[in-house]
Write an enzyme that holds these catalytic residues in place. Structure first.
Site, short mmCIF file in Angstrom:
data_model
loop_
_atom_site.label_atom_id
_atom_site.label_comp_id
_atom_site.label_asym_id
_atom_site.label_seq_id
_atom_site.Cartn_x
_atom_site.Cartn_y
_atom_site.Cartn_z
N LYS A 1 0.84 -1.20 0.00
CA LYS A 1 0.00 0.00 0.00
C LYS A 1 0.87 1.24 0.00
CE LYS A 1 -4.20 1.74 0.36
NZ LYS A 1 -3.85 2.80 -0.59
N LYS B 1 5.27 2.54 -2.65
CA LYS B 1 5.15 3.94 -3.08
C LYS B 1 5.39 4.01 -4.58
CE LYS B 1 4.17 7.80 -0.95
NZ LYS B 1 3.17 7.90 0.14
#
Length: 476
Positions: free
Chosen positions: A76, A112
């Site tokens: 995530k 990211k």
């Protein structure tokens, strides 16, 4: 910031800052070095170049997706659009996501993404082209999906870009019933969750508010318990800084200075955040706001007298060259990595309380988790319990009115009877998450006699990651 000082601060490897903080925490852990190295390292770094037709020319776009940890899946992390995007930055932000998720018990590994463009000078049509092409590249490499890797907004992106990502994923993944969960930060009409926009800023507020309730900590810096009357400086009026400033103002804190790229404004009696935003929209700048003093050098605003300083914009803004001049008693890291390790040491010796980024700005990923769960369950929050709660409250009020032989005023009755809306449940969940996270860090700091909250937060995160690996049977 002077050019000389700025170059020294900017030359610092962002990723090495995280490694230094990690190594400080490792001293409190009896874990094999090899396991620590595995946690510290990025699991996968994908750098891509793809062509996009911009006007009559074809431009090659540089982009990244980094998956730092697979101790939990999906991974995530947001996607940022900035001309300053580079591999070191994206790796660091992915690592921070891993530790944030562990601290607040959100079951994701950190990731990211970044695209090296300036969204301010590119048309909406071309930003859409770039976003959709980037998404297709992620799909090709199986780097996006509800159970694989779930992006979100970050600097330079928002609901619009997330809706394009979702649409592209859906078109290339026909029959995927959980497609909505491939990305978070979407518009509410496309499966987004209410309360996502202000989540990070609200999480910052909840974290600092909880610290200010602690008599022991407030005594150590010579402040009274509570937020009311505390003088606050906020650097950055983006999504995070704006909402944090709003919540602090509403809680009775005095916003004495606001800083942006072009400079800062100061008023010792306090600034009305809403009026500053109106002024910003009218003039394009916060400068020359009525009844405030302009400060040309935005870094100087960080050095003003205040109780709480909230850097909510860039990394490494507090470094060894200006740390001694910081007068704040509490620093809340709303931005990622705003304080360098050297500055951390200087401020620690001065007795400044620093609430670290890996805890304090975890509000965004917490509410992203709520959105992800909503998308997987295919039911919006509040749908099943709202009417039940209202009916139960109605019966309870009737019993109270009958027993007391007194009618409750209509306005008060409306407030009591109202069942929880989605935003109420989201904010309640966020508040509970931030409060629990704070006390886990604080308790660990006290039990192990750790010097500061940052190191305690890293110790907490590493312990939770090790625990996950052991449960998976990966490590003996």
């Amino acid at each position: 910031m002077s050019k000389k000082t700025k170059s020294k601060a900017d030359a610092y490897s962002f990723f090495s800052c995280i490694e230094k903080n990690f190594d400080k925490a490792a001293r409190y852990l009896s874990i094999k070095k090899g396991l620590l190295e595995q946690i510290k390292s990025c699991n996968a770094v994908y750098r891509m170049h793809f062509p996009v037709k911009i006007g009559k020319e074809i431009q090659v776009i540089e982009a990244y997706r980094v998956q730092h940890s697979h101790h939990k899946l999906p991974c995530k992390g947001g996607i940022r659009y900035s001309i300053k995007v580079n591999q070191d930055e994206v790796m660091t932000l992915a690592a921070l996501m891993t530790y944030k998720c562990a601290i607040v018990d959100v079951p994701f590994g950190g990731a990211k993404g970044g695209i090296k463009i300036d969204p301010q000078i590119i048309s909406t049509e071309n930003i859409e082209k770039i976003t959709r092409r980037y998404t297709s590249e992620l799909i090709k490499k199986i780097l996006i999906g509800p159970g694989i890797d779930v992006p979100a907004p970050d600097y330079g992106t928002g609901e619009r870009e997330m809706s394009w990502i979702f649409d592209t994923f859906l078109s290339l993944s026909p029959g995927e019933v959980d497609a909505l969960a491939c990305v978070t930060g979407k518009p509410v009409s496309q499966g987004g969750v209410r309360g996502r926009k202000e989540a990070t800023g609200l999480g910052v507020f909840y974290g600092i508010r909880e610290l200010c309730k602690m008599k022991e900590e407030m005594l150590s810096v010579g402040l009274d318990v509570g937020l009311n009357g505390k003088k606050v400086i906020i650097q950055g009026l983006g999504n995070v800084g704006y909402h944090a400033a709003t919540f602090f103002h509403e809680a009775g804190a005095i916003i004495v200075a606001l800083a942006e790229r072009e400079g800062a404004i100061y008023n010792k009696k306090g600034l009305n955040v809403s009026n500053v935003i109106i002024h910003l929209k009218k003039t394009g700048s916060i400068l020359n706001f009525p009844e405030s003093k302009n400060i040309e050098d935005t870094e100087k605003a960080l050095e003003l007298e205040c109780d709480i300083l909230i850097p909510a914009a860039l990394e490494n803004v507090i470094h060894k060259h200006n740390a001694n001049r910081i007068k704040a008693k509490i620093i809340g890291e709303a931005a990622n990595g705003p304080v360098t390790p050297e500055a951390d040491d200087i401020l620690g010796k001065k007795g400044v309380l620093i609430v670290p980024d890996i805890y304090l700005n975890a509000g965004g990923v917490t509410v992203s988790y709520f959105e992800w769960l909503k998308n997987l369950s295919h039911v919006r929050y509040g749908r099943m319990e709202k009417r039940f709660s209202e009916n139960m409250n109605t019966e309870l009020l009737q019993v109270i009115e009958t027993s007391c032989r007194k009618k409750i005023p209509i306005e008060e009755k409306k407030m009591i009877l109202r069942g929880p809306r989605e935003i109420d449940l989201v904010r309640s969940g966020l508040e509970d998450t931030m409060i629990n996270g704070f006390h886990k860090i604080r308790d660990l700091k006290k039990s192990l006699k750790i010097e500061n909250m940052r190191t305690a937060a890293f110790v907490l995160a590493i312990n939770k990651i090790i625990d996950s690996y052991e449960k998976l049977g990966i490590f003996p």
